[in-house]
Structure formats: structure tokens, C-alpha cells
Design a protein around this motif. Structure first.
Motif, PDB file in Angstrom:
ATOM      1  N   THR A 297       0.834  -1.208   0.000  1.00  0.00           N
ATOM      2  CA  THR A 297       0.000   0.000   0.000  1.00  0.00           C
ATOM      3  C   THR A 297       0.866   1.254   0.000  1.00  0.00           C
ATOM      4  N   GLU A 298       1.897   1.257   0.828  1.00  0.00           N
ATOM      5  CA  GLU A 298       2.772   2.425   0.914  1.00  0.00           C
ATOM      6  C   GLU A 298       3.540   2.646  -0.386  1.00  0.00           C
ATOM      7  N   VAL A 299       4.025   1.561  -0.977  1.00  0.00           N
ATOM      8  CA  VAL A 299       4.769   1.679  -2.235  1.00  0.00           C
ATOM      9  C   VAL A 299       3.884   2.251  -3.332  1.00  0.00           C
ATOM     10  N   ARG A 300       2.641   1.771  -3.397  1.00  0.00           N
ATOM     11  CA  ARG A 300       1.715   2.280  -4.418  1.00  0.00           C
ATOM     12  C   ARG A 300       1.395   3.748  -4.179  1.00  0.00           C
ATOM     13  N   ALA A 301       1.162   4.105  -2.922  1.00  0.00           N
ATOM     14  CA  ALA A 301       0.741   5.470  -2.613  1.00  0.00           C
ATOM     15  C   ALA A 301       1.824   6.499  -2.910  1.00  0.00           C
ATOM     16  N   LYS A 302       3.080   6.098  -2.882  1.00  0.00           N
ATOM     17  CA  LYS A 302       4.181   7.028  -3.099  1.00  0.00           C
ATOM     18  C   LYS A 302       4.630   7.105  -4.556  1.00  0.00           C
ATOM     19  N   ALA A 303       4.077   6.264  -5.413  1.00  0.00           N
ATOM     20  CA  ALA A 303       4.498   6.254  -6.809  1.00  0.00           C
ATOM     21  C   ALA A 303       3.925   7.442  -7.573  1.00  0.00           C
ATOM     22  N   LEU A 304       4.697   7.955  -8.510  1.00  0.00           N
ATOM     23  CA  LEU A 304       4.192   8.997  -9.415  1.00  0.00           C
ATOM     24  C   LEU A 304       3.190   8.390 -10.386  1.00  0.00           C
ATOM     25  N   CYS A 305       3.493   7.197 -10.884  1.00  0.00           N
ATOM     26  CA  CYS A 305       2.588   6.489 -11.773  1.00  0.00           C
ATOM     27  C   CYS A 305       2.907   5.004 -11.716  1.00  0.00           C
ATOM     28  N   ALA A 306       1.956   4.179 -12.109  1.00  0.00           N
ATOM     29  CA  ALA A 306       2.157   2.740 -12.236  1.00  0.00           C
ATOM     30  C   ALA A 306       2.123   2.390 -13.714  1.00  0.00           C
ATOM     31  N   VAL A 307       2.853   1.341 -14.076  1.00  0.00           N
ATOM     32  CA  VAL A 307       2.907   0.907 -15.467  1.00  0.00           C
ATOM     33  C   VAL A 307       2.506  -0.560 -15.536  1.00  0.00           C
ATOM     34  N   VAL A 308       1.574  -0.863 -16.444  1.00  0.00           N
ATOM     35  CA  VAL A 308       1.153  -2.254 -16.700  1.00  0.00           C
ATOM     36  C   VAL A 308       1.399  -2.506 -18.185  1.00  0.00           C
ATOM     37  N   PRO A 309       2.626  -2.906 -18.544  1.00  0.00           N
ATOM     38  CA  PRO A 309       3.025  -2.970 -19.953  1.00  0.00           C
ATOM     39  C   PRO A 309       2.846  -4.344 -20.596  1.00  0.00           C
ATOM     40  N   SER A 310       1.800  -5.058 -20.210  1.00  0.00           N
ATOM     41  CA  SER A 310       1.599  -6.438 -20.671  1.00  0.00           C
ATOM     42  C   SER A 310       1.625  -6.533 -22.194  1.00  0.00           C
ATOM     43  N   LEU A 311       2.216  -7.621 -22.689  1.00  0.00           N
ATOM     44  CA  LEU A 311       2.296  -7.845 -24.128  1.00  0.00           C
ATOM     45  C   LEU A 311       1.068  -8.562 -24.668  1.00  0.00           C
ATOM     46  N   GLY A 312       0.416  -9.360 -23.824  1.00  0.00           N
ATOM     47  CA  GLY A 312      -0.759 -10.130 -24.229  1.00  0.00           C
ATOM     48  C   GLY A 312      -2.024  -9.626 -23.568  1.00  0.00           C
ATOM     49  N   PRO A 313      -3.160 -10.256 -23.905  1.00  0.00           N
ATOM     50  CA  PRO A 313      -4.469  -9.758 -23.461  1.00  0.00           C
ATOM     51  C   PRO A 313      -4.808 -10.120 -22.018  1.00  0.00           C
ATOM     52  N   GLU A 314      -4.405  -9.289 -21.078  1.00  0.00           N
ATOM     53  CA  GLU A 314      -4.783  -9.501 -19.676  1.00  0.00           C
ATOM     54  C   GLU A 314      -6.308  -9.595 -19.573  1.00  0.00           C
ATOM     55  N   PRO A 315      -6.829 -10.594 -18.867  1.00  0.00           N
ATOM     56  CA  PRO A 315      -8.288 -10.672 -18.717  1.00  0.00           C
ATOM     57  C   PRO A 315      -8.873  -9.466 -17.979  1.00  0.00           C
ATOM     58  N   PHE A 316      -8.097  -8.913 -17.044  1.00  0.00           N
ATOM     59  CA  PHE A 316      -8.599  -7.763 -16.278  1.00  0.00           C
ATOM     60  C   PHE A 316      -7.474  -6.767 -16.016  1.00  0.00           C
ATOM     61  N   GLY A 317      -6.471  -7.166 -15.281  1.00  0.00           N
ATOM     62  CA  GLY A 317      -5.400  -6.248 -14.900  1.00  0.00           C
ATOM     63  C   GLY A 317      -5.649  -5.688 -13.520  1.00  0.00           C
ATOM     64  N   LEU A 318      -5.702  -6.593 -12.522  1.00  0.00           N
ATOM     65  CA  LEU A 318      -6.033  -6.186 -11.156  1.00  0.00           C
ATOM     66  C   LEU A 318      -5.082  -5.126 -10.631  1.00  0.00           C
ATOM     67  N   THR A 319      -3.804  -5.239 -10.972  1.00  0.00           N
ATOM     68  CA  THR A 319      -2.839  -4.275 -10.457  1.00  0.00           C
ATOM     69  C   THR A 319      -3.123  -2.854 -10.939  1.00  0.00           C
ATOM     70  N   SER A 320      -3.783  -2.718 -12.098  1.00  0.00           N
ATOM     71  CA  SER A 320      -4.097  -1.373 -12.605  1.00  0.00           C
ATOM     72  C   SER A 320      -5.158  -0.699 -11.750  1.00  0.00           C
ATOM     73  N   ILE A 321      -6.206  -1.433 -11.407  1.00  0.00           N
ATOM     74  CA  ILE A 321      -7.275  -0.816 -10.616  1.00  0.00           C
ATOM     75  C   ILE A 321      -6.837  -0.611  -9.174  1.00  0.00           C
ATOM     76  N   GLU A 322      -5.916  -1.458  -8.690  1.00  0.00           N
ATOM     77  CA  GLU A 322      -5.373  -1.249  -7.344  1.00  0.00           C
ATOM     78  C   GLU A 322      -4.531   0.016  -7.297  1.00  0.00           C
ATOM     79  N   ALA A 323      -3.794   0.300  -8.348  1.00  0.00           N
ATOM     80  CA  ALA A 323      -3.029   1.545  -8.402  1.00  0.00           C
ATOM     81  C   ALA A 323      -3.964   2.747  -8.414  1.00  0.00           C
ATOM     82  N   LEU A 324      -5.017   2.682  -9.233  1.00  0.00           N
ATOM     83  CA  LEU A 324      -5.965   3.798  -9.292  1.00  0.00           C
ATOM     84  C   LEU A 324      -6.638   4.035  -7.940  1.00  0.00           C
TER      85      LEU A 324
END
Length: 413
Positions: A297-324
Motif C-alpha cells: 500500500t505504501e509503495v503504491r501510494a508514493k508512486a508517481l505512476c504505475a505501469v502495466v506494460p503487458s504484451l498479451g491480453p490480460e483478462p482484467f489487470g487487477l494491479t491497474s485498478i489497485e493503483a488507481l
């Protein structure tokens, strides 16, 4: 048991500890159902890494998937121990409904007939594409692959999709065929897709669309304010499994091109050593290992931005919504469910998969304009609270349960 008693739900998955996003989602379902008064009984393979639970005496022994002995190979295809164990827990715990996540290799499809012969309804959340793709990804040789459409699983052997291994690919084909033979496409009352993209792909691969509903994963909104020091000290964050499919190597290339920016990688995985070697000599790259709980939680809160650079079709991308949820904007590949969790230009940016120029440009834009990053992060946090809330998830899940439960138990849902 009366109609007003809480539901007794068997929550079934390979692990009762966190190894990836599927496990996070499984525990979140358990937490949300219990918060609303339902009884959740876990069922997983026995493992020293499991969280303690009063139900662990039911868990069948199974080798970790990374350490399977030759003598245990057949039990990764069909496990009599798992079949016996699930029969026992279903009977002794008076289960109303089974919520299934994953069963391949550690529990195996041997569990399916035991549930079906007791006429207990099954709802399955499809966290990947394993229902239609022997390697779960719908991705091969740099492109989305649908060659196994309609159950043509021999394609996995033809292309040696399982790490280039003929033997592993043939084993995955056998798993799929046995799973279908034991009723996977017949005994599941409802499938829950985790994005509309995933649902559409499952239908295109031959599944019955009338049995599939989309319910997005929920996300908890942490009680925190955006950190003011993001303006000058925020970093670019990657959270996820360290494997090529996740796009970690293009991101390392971006770090090489933006030496003044800090890049923090959180996670572990099969390509970890190769990734660290590729980043050797880059003073702006940090490796934090796997993290969870308050530390993540602390690492996410201190980030300027998160990157989810997946090459294939992620079904959802949980880490993206957790960052938001942490008011952290996201730069994500424009593929799969990520196009539904991240809105281009509103709470982050979309980039073509593997496009290092586009990644570099969008990340640099957020570094140069912290105010834009802050506005995007707050917009994403507001949307996460409105559209991906635990309450909304609970209501939609219970609506599905009501569809499949016998009339005498519908009131409990």
C-alpha cells in the motif's frame, strides 16, 4: 437448515496463500462474503505456505506445481485424494454452493463429478483463459492466439506453447481434454468473466455466452491522501509477476532511456534473474521483491505512476485498478481488460503493447507534469470507488447466486 440461514459457500482454489492476482481475488471474495454474514469454507491443496484456517484438515496433499516429482505426475492430471477430500467437506460442512476459481494440477478436474453428483450448484470465476487455452494466455509468438478454438487443443502440441516443450504441451492438452470429459463445460451453472473483453473472447473460443456474466474484480479504497512528495520524489512503479509476457523487458528499456527517473519493480517470477541481468548497471532501477499488505500500500501510494506494460491480453489487470484506488495514474497496454480498467487520457494512458517509444513518451509526460499525474490519479480513484467497490461486487455476485440456487435457499442470497 432454514431458508433464512446464511449461505454456506465452498471457496475452491489451488492455493490458500497469495502467489498471484487470482489468489488475491479469491481472498477478497471470502472477505466480502463474510462481511455480509455468509459462511465461507475454503478448500485448497495442503501447503506449508497456506494461511491458517479451521478447515485445513480437509485440504488434500499436493506437490507445488514447481516441484512435482515424477511419481506424482499422474496425480497432477487426476487426484483421487482431492476427489475424496472435496466429497468429505461437501457432506460434513453442508455446502449450499461452490464458488470455483482454479483446480488444474493441484486439485485437478477430479473434483468436478463429486460436486455435480450432489446437485450442488457451481459458479466459477475465470481469472485467466484456462477454460479454452491450455496455457491460459491466448497469446503465442507475439500475438493473440485463438488456434484452440472449439476444443482443438492439439494446437498446443503443434506449436509447443508450454515453454517450447513437447512433453509439457502434450500434458496441458491432456489436462484440458480430461477436464472437458469430466464435465467442466457442463456442470458449471454460471461462469463469471472479469472483463467484457474476456467474456467476448471466451464466447469466440466456443463457450456458451448465456452462461457467462461479467463481474469486475473489486478493489478496496485505502483511507489515505495522495502524498505531496510525489511531485519531486515519486517513481515509476511496476507490480506483478516478473515474466516476459508482462512486458518487463520493454519497461527496462524505457528505464535505460529515462536515467533521471526512478523505476521500482515489485514482484517475483520465472524471468526475474534475466530481468535483473538486463537492468544491470542501471542505477535508476530498484528491485523490491514480492510485497503485500501495508508495505505494498505504501509503495503504491508514493508512486508517481504505475505501469502495466503487458504484451498479451490480460483478462482484467487487477494491479491497474489497485493503483488507481491509491490515486496513482496508470500507463497500460491497450489490450485485453486493461482497456476497461484504465481510461486513456482520463486516469492514465493507453500504449500499444511493446511500444517502448509510446511508453517512454507517456511516462515522461507524467514526470514533467506532476499536476496532470495528480489529477489523473484522483479521477481514477473516484472511478474505482464508484465502479469497482466491494459493495457493488457483492450485490452482483449474490444476484448470480440467486439464479443458480434451489428455491429453498434463494432467500439466503
Amino acid at each position: 437448515m432454514t431458508s433464512g440461514d446464511p449461505l454456506r459457500i465452498l471457496n475452491v482454489s489451488q492455493n490458500y496463500h497469495v502467489r498471484g492476482g487470482m489468489d488475491v481475488a479469491m481472498f477478497r471474495l471470502e472477505e466480502i462474503l463474510r462481511a455480509h454474514g455468509q459462511v465461507v469454507v475454503p478448500f485448497a491443496a495442503a501447503d506449508s505456505a497456506n494461511r491458517p484456517t479451521e478447515y485445513e484438515h480437509y485440504f488434500p496433499p499436493a506437490s507445488p506445481t514447481s516441484e512435482t516429482r515424477a511419481s506424482d505426475l499422474l496425480r497432477t492430471l487426476y487426484s483421487p485424494r482431492a476427489r475424496q477430500a472435496i466429497g468429505r467437506i461437501l457432506d460434513e460442512e453442508r455446502i449450499d454452493l461452490v464458488h470455483l476459481h482454479s483446480y488444474f494440477k493441484r486439485l485437478t478436474p477430479a473434483i468436478l463429478p463429486e460436486i455435480a453428483r450432489r446437485n450442488i450448484p457451481i459458479v466459477q470465476t475465470l481469472h485467466e483463459y484456462r477454460a479454452v487455452c491450455p496455457i491460459s494466455l491466448l497469446y503465442r509468438d507475439g500475438h493473440v492466439c485463438t488456434d484452440c478454438r472449439g476444443g482443438r487443443y492439439a494446437q498446443v502440441v503443434r506449436h509447443r506453447c508450454a515453454g517450447g516443450s513437447l512433453v509439457r504441451s502434450a500434458w496441458n492438452m491432456a489436462e484440458m481434454r480430461l477436464s472437458d470429459m469430466l464435465g467442466h463445460k457442463k456442470v458449471i451453472a454460471r461462469y463469471l468473466a472479469i472483463s467484457n473483453y474476456q467474456r467476448d473472447m471466451l464466447i469466440a473460443m466456443g463457450m456458451d455466452g448465456t452462461q457467462i456474466e461479467t463481474i469486475y474484480h473489486p478493489v478496496a479504497i485505502p483511507d489515505l491522501a495522495p502524498h505531496a512528495h510525489r511531485d519531486g520524489d515519486g517513481y515509476v512503479l511496476f507490480v506483478g509477476r516478473l515474466e516476459r509476457y508482462k512486458g518487463i523487458f520493454p519497461l527496462i528499456d524505457v528505464a535505460r532511456r529515462l536515467p533521471a527517473a526512478r523505476f521500482v519493480f515489485v514482484g517475483s517470477g520465472p524471468d526475474e534473474a534475466e530481468a535483473q541481468q538486463a537492468a544491470a548497471g542501471l542505477a535508476n532501477v530498484e528491485w523490491r521483491g514480492a510485497m503485500s499488505g501495508a508495505a505494498l500500500t505504501e509503495v503504491r501510494a508514493k508512486a508517481l505512476c504505475a505501469v502495466v506494460p503487458s504484451l498479451g491480453p490480460e483478462p482484467f489487470g487487477l494491479t491497474s485498478i489497485e493503483a488507481l484506488a491509491h490515486a496513482t495514474p496508470v500507463v497500460a497496454s491497450a489490450i485485453g481488460g486493461l482497456t476497461e480498467t484504465v481510461r486513456d487520457g482520463e486516469d492514465g494512458f493507453h500504449v500499444p503493447p511493446g511500444d517502448t517509444d509510446a511508453l517512454c513518451d507517456r511516462i515522461a509526460r507524467l514526470i514533467a507534469d506532476p499536476g496532470l499525474a495528480r489529477r489523473m490519479g484522483l479521477s481514477g480513484r473516484a472511478r474505482a470507488a464508484a465502479e469497482f467497490s466491494p459493495q457493488r461486487y457483492y450485490e452482483r455476485t449474490m444476484a448470480v447466486y440467486r439464479q443458480v440456487l434451489p428455491d429453498r435457499r434463494k432467500d439466503a442470497a
